[in-house]
Enzyme design. Structure first.
Site, short mmCIF file in Angstrom:
data_model
loop_
_atom_site.label_atom_id
_atom_site.label_comp_id
_atom_site.label_asym_id
_atom_site.label_seq_id
_atom_site.Cartn_x
_atom_site.Cartn_y
_atom_site.Cartn_z
N SER A 201 0.81 -1.22 0.00
CA SER A 201 0.00 0.00 0.00
C SER A 201 0.84 1.27 0.00
CB SER A 201 -0.96 0.01 1.19
OG SER A 201 -0.28 -0.28 2.40
N HIS A 254 1.90 4.90 4.16
CA HIS A 254 1.00 5.49 3.17
C HIS A 254 1.41 6.94 2.88
CE1 HIS A 254 -2.38 2.51 4.51
NE2 HIS A 254 -1.36 1.92 3.92
#
Length: 280
Positions: A201, A254
């Protein structure tokens, strides 16, 4: 038998949230659409599941909307262009690597596989393994995943954005972008929140971060990341920092991936626009 039931249950999982009123509104909305769900409350979170797994995507679509995201069912012309592209070798190799590691590490429960991929084997010093010369650990956490939903959504985004960037900039560029965004996101996560973490991610946020400014600066680029996807990306990032969900997210990874990808997007957007202008 119990394990089979748990696996089936995971495949029917829509999402979790703390707010009972929102959970009720989601249930009412889905019921009106003909989707039957069940709710489980563990004392803190409401966990939502579909009865019929065939209705899962519709249920998750409604769930995302109530979290502030867009509906995903009807791709616009930009996404139709991306979906028409074939995956390149770099996109396929990374996708296959994640799947292989997931099969041997998660499904077959071989802990030694994940032990070789985590950022640090020390619970005290996050950079101890790196200091010993195990430099592959700077990027390897990107290839491990902790659950079916985790790997499904990461590889779905990787497949679409990876083949777009590979088609536009080439296989080597995509792999370099993966290394830069993956390493920067892993290092930031290790500094700000040490512990076991993993997943693609951070890289996915890096690819999104790259495409976002690149597509707006370089007007010759065929794809424009829809504003709704940008909003979803930012909302999801902030929700993770506010601990809305019942699962841990590598929030700093992230953020690190997003920033490093965006910086590269701005840089190469300006370079490619200037190069195209000179060619014309």
């Amino acid at each position: 038998m119990v394990q089979d039931q748990e696996s089936t249950k995971r495949l029917k999982y829509i999402g979790s949230l703390r707010d009972s009123e929102v959970a009720q509104r989601i249930e009412a909305h889905l019921t009106a659409d003909g989707v039957q769900i069940t709710k489980e409350f563990d004392g803190e979170f409401y966990h939502l599941f579909v009865i019929d797994v065939a209705q899962l995507m519709l249920a998750r679509d409604v769930y995302r909307v109530y979290l502030g995201g867009p509906r995903q069912f009807q791709p616009n012309k930009d996404w139709e262009f991306v979906q028409s592209l074939k995956m390149g070798p770099a996109t396929i190799i990374i996708l296959a690597l994640c799947l292989i590691v997931f099969v041997f590490g998660w499904i077959l429960k071989n802990e030694n596989v994940y032990y070789q991929f985590i950022f640090s084997t020390s619970k005290v010093d996050a950079f101890q393994s790196i200091a010993r010369g195990e430099y592959w650990r700077l990027i390897s956490p990107a290839f491990i995943h902790f659950g079916y939903i985790h790997i499904f959504f990461n590889l779905l985004w990787w497949k679409e954005l990876g083949k777009l960037i590979e088609f536009t900039k080439g296989s080597f560029f995509l792999l370099v972008l993966l290394l830069i965004t993956g390493i920067s996101s892993n290092i930031l996560q290790a500094i700000m929140s040490p512990g076991m973490f993993g997943g693609l991610s951070g890289v996915v946020y890096g690819l999104l971060g790259f495409v976002w400014p690149y597509s707006r600066i370089n007007h010759h680029f065929k794809f424009k990341l829809p504003t709704s996807d940008i909003i979803l990306m930012i909302v999801w990032l902030f929700l993770g920092f506010f601990d809305v969900f019942n699962f841990k997210m590598a929030n700093w990874a992230h953020g690190g991936g997003l920033v490093s990808g965006a910086l590269l997007g701005v840089t190469f957007g300006l370079l490619d626009r200037r190069k195209k202008t000179h060619q014309d």
